[in-house]
Design a protein around this motif. Structure first.
Motif, PDB file in Angstrom:
ATOM      1  N   GLN A  91       0.682  -1.121   0.100  1.00 37.65           N
ATOM      2  CA  GLN A  91      -0.011  -0.009  -0.143  1.00 37.65           C
ATOM      3  C   GLN A  91       0.850   1.430   0.037  1.00 37.65           C
ATOM      4  OE1 GLN A  91      -3.405   0.377  -0.199  1.00 37.65           O
ATOM      5  NE2 GLN A  91      -3.436  -1.917  -0.320  1.00 37.65           N
TER       6      GLN A  91
ATOM      7  N   ASN B 145     -10.525  -1.723  14.756  1.00 41.25           N
ATOM      8  CA  ASN B 145     -10.628  -1.032  13.450  1.00 41.25           C
ATOM      9  C   ASN B 145     -11.402   0.020  13.512  1.00 41.25           C
ATOM     10  OD1 ASN B 145     -10.091  -3.147  11.380  1.00 41.25           O
ATOM     11  ND2 ASN B 145     -11.599  -4.511  12.121  1.00 41.25           N
TER      12      ASN B 145
ATOM     13  N   SER C 171      -8.221   5.197   5.260  1.00 44.03           N
ATOM     14  CA  SER C 171      -8.625   4.050   5.226  1.00 44.03           C
ATOM     15  C   SER C 171      -7.894   3.007   5.886  1.00 44.03           C
ATOM     16  CB  SER C 171      -8.624   3.534   3.403  1.00 44.03           C
ATOM     17  OG  SER C 171      -7.258   3.455   2.876  1.00 44.03           O
ATOM     18  N   SER C 172      -8.449   1.685   6.101  1.00 40.53           N
ATOM     19  CA  SER C 172      -8.208   0.604   6.865  1.00 40.53           C
ATOM     20  C   SER C 172      -8.658  -0.748   6.538  1.00 40.53           C
ATOM     21  CB  SER C 172      -7.842   0.929   8.390  1.00 40.53           C
ATOM     22  OG  SER C 172      -9.196   1.104   8.738  1.00 40.53           O
ATOM     23  N   GLU C 173      -7.865  -1.527   6.579  1.00 40.96           N
ATOM     24  CA  GLU C 173      -8.321  -3.097   6.362  1.00 40.96           C
ATOM     25  C   GLU C 173      -7.786  -3.929   7.480  1.00 40.96           C
ATOM     26  OE1 GLU C 173      -9.247  -4.127   1.774  1.00 40.96           O
ATOM     27  OE2 GLU C 173      -7.140  -3.205   2.058  1.00 40.96           O
TER      28      GLU C 173
ATOM     29  N   HIS D 188      -6.610  -7.640   7.507  1.00 39.93           N
ATOM     30  CA  HIS D 188      -6.269  -9.040   6.794  1.00 39.93           C
ATOM     31  C   HIS D 188      -6.120 -10.016   7.612  1.00 39.93           C
ATOM     32  CE1 HIS D 188      -5.559  -6.639   3.024  1.00 39.93           C
ATOM     33  NE2 HIS D 188      -5.040  -5.676   3.976  1.00 39.93           N
TER      34      HIS D 188
ATOM     35  N   TYR E 101      -3.269  -5.476  10.041  1.00 39.71           N
ATOM     36  CA  TYR E 101      -4.372  -4.416   9.883  1.00 39.71           C
ATOM     37  C   TYR E 101      -3.308  -3.491   8.987  1.00 39.71           C
ATOM     38  CZ  TYR E 101      -6.919  -5.769  14.036  1.00 39.71           C
ATOM     39  OH  TYR E 101      -7.725  -6.411  15.090  1.00 39.71           O
TER      40      TYR E 101
END
Length: 236
Positions: free
Chosen positions: A61, A202, A211-213, A215, A233
């Motif tokens: 990213q 989160n 933005s964040s995810e 995984h 994260y």
């Protein structure tokens, strides 16, 4: 064939005895390196898939062709070594609070240590990652206020299961905002966790970053005959 068990190094620290052990895992016939702090296992070379994915997912990213990276927590070196596989990484500061762990790598007691400590892009820095994150000076003692393109963190077990209570303020909106101030525009923060995705954490990331995810990284666990998983994260 190597000896079945060897205590490679140990030291008494303010947080207890830290030790590096090597043992032969008979099921796989491989040498396994383990780190213990007191009676608590901190890490093992048996399961490093998610530690490597922390670097891969985080740097995937990151923006730009020349990346300056911070790795929080040296450990067995897996995250740092994986980060160096990305040709865009031009510099990497690896912060660890224990001089003993840095010394293990400098003495090349661990597999892969040579490739880490002799890579000109790498600097091993003795320091408290969380205190550095909260400070204005940041992570590079030679360049106070320096910003980075990615921060990859693997120190605590999870955002709630901490190695030391002093780390708790980091896992808050204020703590994450201080961390964010050490990132370049478009920078990335990635965190390893031993637990499944935590909705509360989160939400903190979503409040702090654009933005964040979370995984979920799965890997084969020969001890159970099934699969295990960790979480990485990634916030951008």
């Amino acid at each position: 064939m190597s000896a079945r068990f060897e205590e490679v190094a140990w030291s008494q620290t303010p947080r207890g005895t830290i030790s590096l052990r090597r043992r032969l895992e008979p099921t796989l016939n491989v040498d396994v390196y383990e780190v213990k702090l007191g009676d608590e296992f901190l890490m093992s070379s048996l399961f490093t898939v998610a530690e490597a994915e922390l670097a891969r997912l985080g740097l995937a990213q990151a923006q730009g062709d020349e990346l300056d990276v911070v790795v929080g927590g040296l450990g067995l070196g897996c995250t740092a070594l994986t980060a160096l596989e990305d040709p865009r990484v031009r510099s990497m500061v690896v912060v660890d609070a224990m001089a003993e762990v840095i010394e293990w790598h400098e003495r090349e007691l661990l597999p892969g240590a040579t490739g880490l400590v002799h890579d000109e892009r790498t600097r091993l820095v003795l320091g408290d990652f969380f205190a550095m994150a909260a400070s204005e000076a940041g992570f590079d003692p030679d360049a106070p206020g320096r910003r980075f393109d990615a921060v990859l963190l693997d120190i605590d077990h999870t955002p709630k299961h901490l190695l030391h209570p002093d780390h708790a303020p980091f896992y808050s909106v204020d703590g994450l905002r201080r961390l964010k101030s050490h990132l370049n525009p478009g920078g990335v923060f990635a965190l390893w966790s031993d637990d499944p995705p935590d909705e509360e954490f989160n939400a903190l990331l979503a409040e702090t970053f654009d933005s964040s995810e979370a995984h979920v990284v799965t890997f084969a666990n020969f001890l159970t005959g099934g699969e295990s998983s960790n979480t990485v994260y990634v916030a951008h």
